[in-house]
Each structure stands twice: as structure tokens, then as C-alpha cells.
Design a protein around this motif. Structure first.
Motif, PDB file in Angstrom:
ATOM      1  N   PHE A 168     -73.001   6.668 -77.446  1.00  0.00           N
ATOM      2  CA  PHE A 168     -73.182   6.680 -75.998  1.00  0.00           C
ATOM      3  C   PHE A 168     -73.154   8.128 -75.519  1.00  0.00           C
ATOM      4  N   LYS A 169     -74.051   8.475 -74.602  1.00  0.00           N
ATOM      5  CA  LYS A 169     -74.100   9.836 -74.068  1.00  0.00           C
ATOM      6  C   LYS A 169     -74.726   9.768 -72.684  1.00  0.00           C
ATOM      7  N   LYS A 170     -73.931  10.106 -71.672  1.00  0.00           N
ATOM      8  CA  LYS A 170     -74.439  10.006 -70.317  1.00  0.00           C
ATOM      9  C   LYS A 170     -73.641  10.930 -69.396  1.00  0.00           C
ATOM     10  N   SER A 171     -74.310  11.436 -68.349  1.00  0.00           N
ATOM     11  CA  SER A 171     -73.661  12.323 -67.393  1.00  0.00           C
ATOM     12  C   SER A 171     -73.793  11.771 -65.985  1.00  0.00           C
ATOM     13  N   TYR A 172     -72.804  12.100 -65.157  1.00  0.00           N
ATOM     14  CA  TYR A 172     -72.758  11.617 -63.783  1.00  0.00           C
ATOM     15  C   TYR A 172     -72.454  12.788 -62.853  1.00  0.00           C
ATOM     16  N   GLY A 173     -73.087  12.835 -61.686  1.00  0.00           N
ATOM     17  CA  GLY A 173     -72.817  13.885 -60.720  1.00  0.00           C
ATOM     18  C   GLY A 173     -73.561  15.179 -61.037  1.00  0.00           C
ATOM     19  N   LEU A 174     -73.095  16.262 -60.406  1.00  0.00           N
ATOM     20  CA  LEU A 174     -73.816  17.532 -60.466  1.00  0.00           C
ATOM     21  C   LEU A 174     -73.056  18.595 -61.251  1.00  0.00           C
ATOM     22  N   ALA A 175     -73.822  19.471 -61.915  1.00  0.00           N
ATOM     23  CA  ALA A 175     -73.256  20.657 -62.569  1.00  0.00           C
ATOM     24  C   ALA A 175     -73.138  21.801 -61.575  1.00  0.00           C
ATOM     25  N   ASN A 176     -74.038  21.828 -60.587  1.00  0.00           N
ATOM     26  CA  ASN A 176     -74.031  22.856 -59.558  1.00  0.00           C
ATOM     27  C   ASN A 176     -74.450  22.218 -58.242  1.00  0.00           C
ATOM     28  N   ILE A 177     -73.517  22.189 -57.291  1.00  0.00           N
ATOM     29  CA  ILE A 177     -73.784  21.516 -56.026  1.00  0.00           C
ATOM     30  C   ILE A 177     -74.741  22.327 -55.167  1.00  0.00           C
ATOM     31  N   GLU A 178     -74.580  23.647 -55.158  1.00  0.00           N
ATOM     32  CA  GLU A 178     -75.418  24.496 -54.306  1.00  0.00           C
ATOM     33  C   GLU A 178     -76.899  24.356 -54.644  1.00  0.00           C
ATOM     34  N   HIS A 179     -77.200  24.271 -55.920  1.00  0.00           N
ATOM     35  CA  HIS A 179     -78.596  24.163 -56.348  1.00  0.00           C
ATOM     36  C   HIS A 179     -78.980  22.736 -56.741  1.00  0.00           C
ATOM     37  N   GLN A 180     -78.037  21.795 -56.564  1.00  0.00           N
ATOM     38  CA  GLN A 180     -78.307  20.378 -56.843  1.00  0.00           C
ATOM     39  C   GLN A 180     -78.788  20.169 -58.278  1.00  0.00           C
ATOM     40  N   VAL A 181     -78.104  20.809 -59.222  1.00  0.00           N
ATOM     41  CA  VAL A 181     -78.446  20.679 -60.641  1.00  0.00           C
ATOM     42  C   VAL A 181     -77.612  19.545 -61.243  1.00  0.00           C
ATOM     43  N   PRO A 182     -78.242  18.499 -61.757  1.00  0.00           N
ATOM     44  CA  PRO A 182     -77.477  17.388 -62.333  1.00  0.00           C
ATOM     45  C   PRO A 182     -76.772  17.797 -63.626  1.00  0.00           C
ATOM     46  N   LEU A 183     -75.631  17.194 -63.869  1.00  0.00           N
ATOM     47  CA  LEU A 183     -74.995  17.341 -65.171  1.00  0.00           C
ATOM     48  C   LEU A 183     -75.852  16.678 -66.235  1.00  0.00           C
ATOM     49  N   SER A 184     -75.797  17.220 -67.447  1.00  0.00           N
ATOM     50  CA  SER A 184     -76.535  16.618 -68.550  1.00  0.00           C
ATOM     51  C   SER A 184     -75.753  16.844 -69.843  1.00  0.00           C
ATOM     52  N   SER A 185     -76.308  16.354 -70.933  1.00  0.00           N
ATOM     53  CA  SER A 185     -75.632  16.487 -72.226  1.00  0.00           C
ATOM     54  C   SER A 185     -75.624  17.920 -72.736  1.00  0.00           C
ATOM     55  N   ILE A 186     -76.361  18.814 -72.082  1.00  0.00           N
ATOM     56  CA  ILE A 186     -76.344  20.220 -72.503  1.00  0.00           C
ATOM     57  C   ILE A 186     -75.570  21.099 -71.517  1.00  0.00           C
ATOM     58  N   SER A 187     -74.923  20.501 -70.527  1.00  0.00           N
ATOM     59  CA  SER A 187     -74.101  21.278 -69.599  1.00  0.00           C
ATOM     60  C   SER A 187     -72.936  21.905 -70.355  1.00  0.00           C
ATOM     61  N   VAL A 188     -72.612  23.153 -69.999  1.00  0.00           N
ATOM     62  CA  VAL A 188     -71.543  23.887 -70.672  1.00  0.00           C
ATOM     63  C   VAL A 188     -70.325  23.939 -69.748  1.00  0.00           C
ATOM     64  N   PHE A 189     -69.224  23.363 -70.207  1.00  0.00           N
ATOM     65  CA  PHE A 189     -67.993  23.284 -69.417  1.00  0.00           C
ATOM     66  C   PHE A 189     -66.947  24.264 -69.942  1.00  0.00           C
ATOM     67  N   ARG A 190     -66.123  24.799 -69.044  1.00  0.00           N
ATOM     68  CA  ARG A 190     -64.882  25.435 -69.476  1.00  0.00           C
ATOM     69  C   ARG A 190     -63.920  24.328 -69.868  1.00  0.00           C
ATOM     70  N   MET A 191     -63.270  24.495 -71.017  1.00  0.00           N
ATOM     71  CA  MET A 191     -62.464  23.413 -71.574  1.00  0.00           C
ATOM     72  C   MET A 191     -60.969  23.565 -71.333  1.00  0.00           C
ATOM     73  N   ALA A 192     -60.579  24.573 -70.551  1.00  0.00           N
ATOM     74  CA  ALA A 192     -59.177  24.764 -70.183  1.00  0.00           C
ATOM     75  C   ALA A 192     -58.281  24.727 -71.433  1.00  0.00           C
ATOM     76  N   SER A 193     -57.225  23.943 -71.388  1.00  0.00           N
ATOM     77  CA  SER A 193     -56.234  24.003 -72.465  1.00  0.00           C
ATOM     78  C   SER A 193     -56.650  23.292 -73.747  1.00  0.00           C
ATOM     79  N   VAL A 194     -57.805  22.640 -73.747  1.00  0.00           N
ATOM     80  CA  VAL A 194     -58.348  22.154 -75.023  1.00  0.00           C
ATOM     81  C   VAL A 194     -58.608  23.350 -75.942  1.00  0.00           C
TER      82      VAL A 194
END
Length: 267
Positions: free
Chosen positions: A60-86
């Protein structure tokens, strides 16, 4: 958002006890995660990505919501996240690689390698730092342990949100001067500072930056070509998911860390 992630995680755990290769189970899983996401994640707000892997294959692989609200860029499976304490798991991984190679001993006093650290008066082992029993402090007690208050450039209290900024060298100068909060190996107390110092250990012993070392010996061998320790606040990161936070009374705002040191975070 936190409750929605909890809900999604619960669904995954429950359905993973079923035969996940069954198409019906996967369809039910997708419908249930879609339902939770629809209830709790606005389509025009920050969201999350969900992935389930079995036998090195995505079920299963799916994204919900936006990666960037200002530019209305949807999240996707290639979005790069900061992983904090992981990030800490990979810092521990790097330290254990050094130990496996015989370049350090986990029972070494950290000051054997980082000689510029404050003399704690007792031995603080690398192993204790890995297990959060080193006696080292964390952000909530930083100001109380400093010999003099850490100030912003304007002379006010230093803010550990996204308002003020320290270079890695300035940050290290602060952390290496701190006394222990309590005696080592007497109680467990979460310490971001210990994991930052472990990244400095990796750099000192290997002669490479934490980013270079983990890229060469962890991420590239594992095929994790889009994973790295972000140690440059000005770096352009393709497909970056922006950070956001909901503040009391003022609502949703952009929110990115101002601390671009690694080890405790930064992945």
C-alpha cells in the motif's frame, strides 16, 4: 493530525494480522485509511504519506493533503520529509558501525574522543549515551544549566523554535560546556544533546561529516538514495515537504526548525 496518524497506525496493525496478500483485505485497508484521512486531513492542508511494505514490496502506498500549501503541491510517494527523532536510530547505527570496525569501544568515555567536552568528573560511556542513561541534559533544562543565559541577537532569551539561529559550531560550543544533569547510569532521561554529541563522535573518529559517513556506509549500500542528514539550512531539496504547525489563537503557520545540527535530528 496526531490522532489521525494514531488511527491509521491502528488500522495497519489490526489488518496486518490478516493475510495481506489477499486483494479483498487490501481493498478494505485502503477504504479504511481513506476514511480516516478524509475525516481528519483537509485536502488543502498539510497531510501525511502512508506506506506498508511486506517482503520488500509495497502493499500500500498513498498520500493525503499537501506538501506545500502556498504552492498547492500535493504530497506524494516522492515527498521528502524531515524525520525528527527517527534520525537517532541511524545515528546509533553509525556509532555501532564504528564499534564493529574496532574504531571505538562502546565502553569508552566520550571524552576519550571528544576531548574538548567539559570534564564531567565521572566516566560517561558511549553506550550510556546510546541508551539515554548518560546523565546529559535536554532542551527543557538547557538555560538552567548554562553558566550565563543564552541570548538572541537582540539580547532577549534565545528561542528554540524557528525564531533564532545558531551555527553548528556555536551550538557545539554551548553543548560541550554543559554539566551533567545527574549521575550516569542511574536513571533514564531522554537527551537530544547526547545524540548530537554522538554525531560529533562519528565525525571525529571517521574524519568525515555525519552526512558523508552515513551516506557512504548506510544509505547508499541500502539503496536509500533520497535519504541524508540535512546539515545545510540553505540547501535546495527537491520534493521537500514543508513543515507546519497550528498555534493557539493564530492557527496554522509555516514552521521549520532553526537548528541544522544532526544526530538527534536532521534526517
Amino acid at each position: 493530525m496526531y490522532k489521525s496518524i494514531q488511527g491509521i497506525a491502528g488500522v495497519i496493525l489490526l489488518l496486518s494480522f490478516s493475510v495481506m496478500g489477499n486483494e479483498t483485505q487490501l481493498t478494505l485497508l485502503e477504504k479504511e485509511i481513506d476514511r480516516i484521512a478524509e475525516e481528519s486531513i483537509p485536502t488543502n492542508g498539510p497531510g501525511c504519506s502512508v506506506g506498508i511494505i511486506k517482503n520488500q514490496q509495497f502493499l500500500f502506498k498513498k498520500s493525503y493533503g499537501l506538501a506545500n500549501i502556498e504552492h498547492q503541491v500535493p504530497l506524494s510517494s516522492i515527498s521528502v520529509f524531515r524525520m525528527a527523532s527517527v534520525s537517532k536510530q541511524f545515528t546509533g547505527f553509525a556509532v555501532l558501525l564504528l564499534a564493529e570496525k574496532g574504531e571505538i569501544n562502546l565502553d569508552d568515555d566520550i571524552r576519550k574522543h571528544l576531548t574538548e567536552l567539559k570534564d564531567y568528573g565521572v566516566k560517561v560511556t558511549i553506550n550510556s549515551m546510546l541508551g539515554h542513561v548518560s546523565g546529559m541534559a535536554d532542551y527543557d533544562t538547557l538555560q538552567s544549566l548554562l553558566p550565563k543565559p543564552l541570548l538572541s541577537t537582540a539580547g532577549g532569551p534565545f528561542r528554540l523554535g524557528d525564531e533564532d539561529y545558531l551555527t553548528k559550531e556555536e551550538y557545539y560550543d554551548v553543548i560541550k560546556s554543559l554539566p551533567l544533569e545527574h549521575q550516569p547510569d542511574t536513571q533514564q532521561a531522554y537527551s537530544n544533546f547526547a545524540y548530537f554529541l554522538l554525531s560529533e563522535l562519528v565525525a571525529k573518529v571517521s574524519g568525515m561529516s555525519m552526512r558523508e559517513y552515513t551516506t557512504k556506509y548506510i544509505f547508499e549500500p541500502l539503496g536509500m538514495h533520497d535519504t541524508f542528514f540535512a546539515d545545510d539550512m540553505r540547501e535546495i531539496v527537491p520534493n521537500r515537504a514543508e513543515g507546519y504547525r497550528t498555534f493557539k489563537d493564530i492557527g496554522l503557520k509555516r514552521y521549520e526548525t532553526n537548528i541544522f545540527v544532526v544526530g538527534d535530528g536532521g534526517l
